[in-house]
Design an enzyme around this catalytic site. Structure first.
Site, PDB file in Angstrom:
ATOM      1  N   GLY A  22       0.815  -1.217   0.000  1.00 59.13           N
ATOM      2  CA  GLY A  22       0.000   0.000   0.000  1.00 59.13           C
ATOM      3  C   GLY A  22       0.845   1.262   0.000  1.00 59.13           C
ATOM      4  O   GLY A  22       2.069   1.206  -0.133  1.00 59.13           O
ATOM      5  N   PHE A  23       0.186   2.372   0.171  1.00 60.86           N
ATOM      6  CA  PHE A  23       0.859   3.676   0.095  1.00 60.86           C
ATOM      7  C   PHE A  23       1.892   3.831   1.217  1.00 60.86           C
ATOM      8  O   PHE A  23       3.109   3.833   0.958  1.00 60.86           O
ATOM      9  CB  PHE A  23      -0.208   4.779   0.126  1.00 60.86           C
ATOM     10  CG  PHE A  23       0.307   6.154   0.420  1.00 60.86           C
ATOM     11  CD1 PHE A  23       1.373   6.691  -0.298  1.00 60.86           C
ATOM     12  CD2 PHE A  23      -0.277   6.922   1.426  1.00 60.86           C
ATOM     13  CE1 PHE A  23       1.858   7.968  -0.016  1.00 60.86           C
ATOM     14  CE2 PHE A  23       0.188   8.200   1.706  1.00 60.86           C
ATOM     15  CZ  PHE A  23       1.263   8.718   1.001  1.00 60.86           C
ATOM     16  N   VAL A  24       1.454   3.900   2.456  1.00 54.84           N
ATOM     17  CA  VAL A  24       2.412   4.076   3.562  1.00 54.84           C
ATOM     18  C   VAL A  24       3.260   2.816   3.727  1.00 54.84           C
ATOM     19  O   VAL A  24       4.479   2.888   3.908  1.00 54.84           O
ATOM     20  CB  VAL A  24       1.687   4.427   4.882  1.00 54.84           C
ATOM     21  CG1 VAL A  24       2.685   4.493   6.031  1.00 54.84           C
ATOM     22  CG2 VAL A  24       0.947   5.759   4.757  1.00 54.84           C
ATOM     23  N   GLY A  48      -3.844  -2.307  -2.130  1.00 57.87           N
ATOM     24  CA  GLY A  48      -2.434  -2.050  -2.464  1.00 57.87           C
ATOM     25  C   GLY A  48      -2.170  -2.372  -3.930  1.00 57.87           C
ATOM     26  O   GLY A  48      -3.042  -2.887  -4.627  1.00 57.87           O
ATOM     27  N   ASN A 111      -5.249 -11.599  14.553  1.00 63.39           N
ATOM     28  CA  ASN A 111      -4.303 -12.527  13.913  1.00 63.39           C
ATOM     29  C   ASN A 111      -2.881 -11.966  13.934  1.00 63.39           C
ATOM     30  O   ASN A 111      -1.920 -12.680  14.221  1.00 63.39           O
ATOM     31  CB  ASN A 111      -4.703 -12.791  12.453  1.00 63.39           C
ATOM     32  CG  ASN A 111      -5.937 -13.666  12.345  1.00 63.39           C
ATOM     33  OD1 ASN A 111      -6.336 -14.321  13.300  1.00 63.39           O
ATOM     34  ND2 ASN A 111      -6.549 -13.681  11.168  1.00 63.39           N
ATOM     35  N   TYR A 157     -14.577   2.505   9.596  1.00 62.49           N
ATOM     36  CA  TYR A 157     -13.128   2.696   9.707  1.00 62.49           C
ATOM     37  C   TYR A 157     -12.776   3.162  11.117  1.00 62.49           C
ATOM     38  O   TYR A 157     -11.906   2.593  11.781  1.00 62.49           O
ATOM     39  CB  TYR A 157     -12.677   3.726   8.669  1.00 62.49           C
ATOM     40  CG  TYR A 157     -11.183   3.938   8.611  1.00 62.49           C
ATOM     41  CD1 TYR A 157     -10.332   2.927   8.164  1.00 62.49           C
ATOM     42  CD2 TYR A 157     -10.619   5.165   8.974  1.00 62.49           C
ATOM     43  CE1 TYR A 157      -8.954   3.125   8.090  1.00 62.49           C
ATOM     44  CE2 TYR A 157      -9.253   5.368   8.900  1.00 62.49           C
ATOM     45  CZ  TYR A 157      -8.418   4.351   8.456  1.00 62.49           C
ATOM     46  OH  TYR A 157      -7.062   4.557   8.385  1.00 62.49           O
ATOM     47  N   TYR A 171      -3.934  -6.400  25.377  1.00 65.74           N
ATOM     48  CA  TYR A 171      -2.720  -7.235  25.293  1.00 65.74           C
ATOM     49  C   TYR A 171      -1.568  -6.582  26.067  1.00 65.74           C
ATOM     50  O   TYR A 171      -0.806  -7.256  26.756  1.00 65.74           O
ATOM     51  CB  TYR A 171      -2.281  -7.394  23.827  1.00 65.74           C
ATOM     52  CG  TYR A 171      -3.015  -8.449  23.028  1.00 65.74           C
ATOM     53  CD1 TYR A 171      -2.959  -9.793  23.363  1.00 65.74           C
ATOM     54  CD2 TYR A 171      -3.722  -8.106  21.878  1.00 65.74           C
ATOM     55  CE1 TYR A 171      -3.592 -10.759  22.609  1.00 65.74           C
ATOM     56  CE2 TYR A 171      -4.362  -9.068  21.099  1.00 65.74           C
ATOM     57  CZ  TYR A 171      -4.291 -10.394  21.475  1.00 65.74           C
ATOM     58  OH  TYR A 171      -4.920 -11.341  20.717  1.00 65.74           O
ATOM     59  N   THR A 187      -1.923  12.100   5.346  1.00 65.03           N
ATOM     60  CA  THR A 187      -0.581  11.900   4.780  1.00 65.03           C
ATOM     61  C   THR A 187      -0.691  11.849   3.256  1.00 65.03           C
ATOM     62  O   THR A 187      -1.683  11.359   2.726  1.00 65.03           O
ATOM     63  CB  THR A 187       0.016  10.590   5.324  1.00 65.03           C
ATOM     64  OG1 THR A 187       0.004  10.645   6.753  1.00 65.03           O
ATOM     65  CG2 THR A 187       1.445  10.381   4.861  1.00 65.03           C
TER      66      THR A 187
END
Ligand code: UDP
Length: 328
Positions: A22-24, A48, A111, A157, A171, A187
């Site tokens: 992908g981009f980042v 991506g 995961n 999102y 965690y 960004t």
């Protein structure tokens, strides 16, 4: 994995980068390889582009696994660091795939976290300024809990990323995982393709092709645009800071309206800007700017590339990649 540096036996870092096509993610891959690390990219190529990583296919320190992080996938061998950047991130893309977007922050995140635990690796999670929703605090600092509409279209999102933070927080408190969270603000930069849907690539590709710039709402809403190279530097700084959870805001301090952005893009591309107005999407935040005092204090980080400079690099890339690249 080990190599010799002078007299000393040095263990080569091996990083897994999900969303590395992908981009980042693909810029992180370059930076990690640049540090001499080995890199494994896990990406299902749903948002991506293979084009972002094909140049690396002959690089012996690079490996690509085509897989959806929500499904079954395995990385063999040593892993020291996991950078979790797999998710649609452009509003256009996450609104097109709402269920997958929610799933990636839940099953996908779990995961990835379980893999990092099994490997004893540090994990860095790509979170977002969207956790602040329509902010009632400005600029946004990390202690602000946000103002997200939980049932609006954008929530797929925002809540996915908020859930991922909650899961990682658990965690972390249980002492099971060394994890750090970066909250990434807007960004931009090379490798945001013409089909990306976000405002900078839209405006730049539109200006270069002589089509009107699509302005949503009045253009009075503000954003603070950070160059991708600066962002990557901040992400790796948190990766280096073992034991630090954050969360840490990473973003630019140059807040501008979207209308101002249209003018700047017109100016830098040397084009006469025509605007095509359309409705503001539901729950589109009115203003957004990060408080980056935490990043400055703990990472000694602040952006170095100003907006005009970064836009010129972006325009250069977009001019050479004007046609939409195959979305695999
Ligand atoms: N926007 C716009 N025209 C476009 C794309 C986006 O006016 O072609 C606006 C959008 O409504 C938002 C801002 O630009 O107010 C930034 O949008 P983007 O999709 O880049 O990211 P967001 O900040 O919404 O996550």
């Amino acid at each position: 994995m080990a190599s010799f540096l002078g007299e000393e036996l040095v263990r080569v870092m091996r990083a897994v980068i999900t969303g590395g096509a992908g981009f980042v993610g693909s810029h992180l891959v370059d930076a990690a390889l640049g540090r001499g690390w080995s890199v494994v990219v896990v990406d299902d190529l749903s948002s991506g582009f293979m084009d972002n990583i094909t140049r690396l296919q002959d690089e012996p320190r690079f490996e690509f696994i085509e897989a959806d992080i929500c499904g079954k996938w395995t990385v063999n061998g040593q892993v020291d660091l996991v950078l979790n950047f797999a998710s649609p991130a452009s509003p256009q893309k996450f609104l097109e795939r709402p269920l997958e977007t929610l799933e990636v922050g839940a099953t996908g995140m779990r995961n990835v976290a379980e893999m990092a635990i099994a490997k004893g690796a540090r994990l860095i999670q790509a979170s977002t300024s969207e956790v602040y929703g329509e902010p009632l605090v400005h600029p946004q600092h990390e202690e602000y809990w946000g103002n997200v509409n939980p049932i609006g279209p954008r929530s797929v999102y925002d809540e996915s990323k908020r859930y991922a933070e909650a899961l990682l927080g658990a965690y972390h408190r249980l002492g099971l995982l060394d994890v750090g969270v970066v909250r990434i603000f807007n960004t931009y930069g090379p490798r945001q393709h013409a089909t990306d849907g976000r405002v900078v690539p839209n405006f730049v590709h539109q200006a270069l092709s002589g089509t009107p710039l699509t302005l949503y709402g009045t253009g009075a809403q503000t954003r603070s645009f950070c160059y991708v190279g600066d962002l990557v530097r901040g992400i790796l700084a948190l990766a280096d800071l073992r034991g630090e959870f954050g969360p840490v805001n990473l973003g630019s301090q140059e807040e501008i309206t979207v209308l101002e952005l249209a003018r700047i893009v017109g100016d830098l591309t040397g084009t006469q800007v025509h605007l095509a107005y359309s409705e503001l999407p539901a729950d589109d935040p009115t203003q957004r700017k990060p408080d980056i005092s935490r990043a400055q204090a703990i990472l000694d980080w602040k952006p170095e590339v100003n907006l005009r400079e970064g836009l010129l690099k972006t325009i250069e890339w977009c001019s050479a990649n004007a046609l939409p690249t195959r979305a695999v």
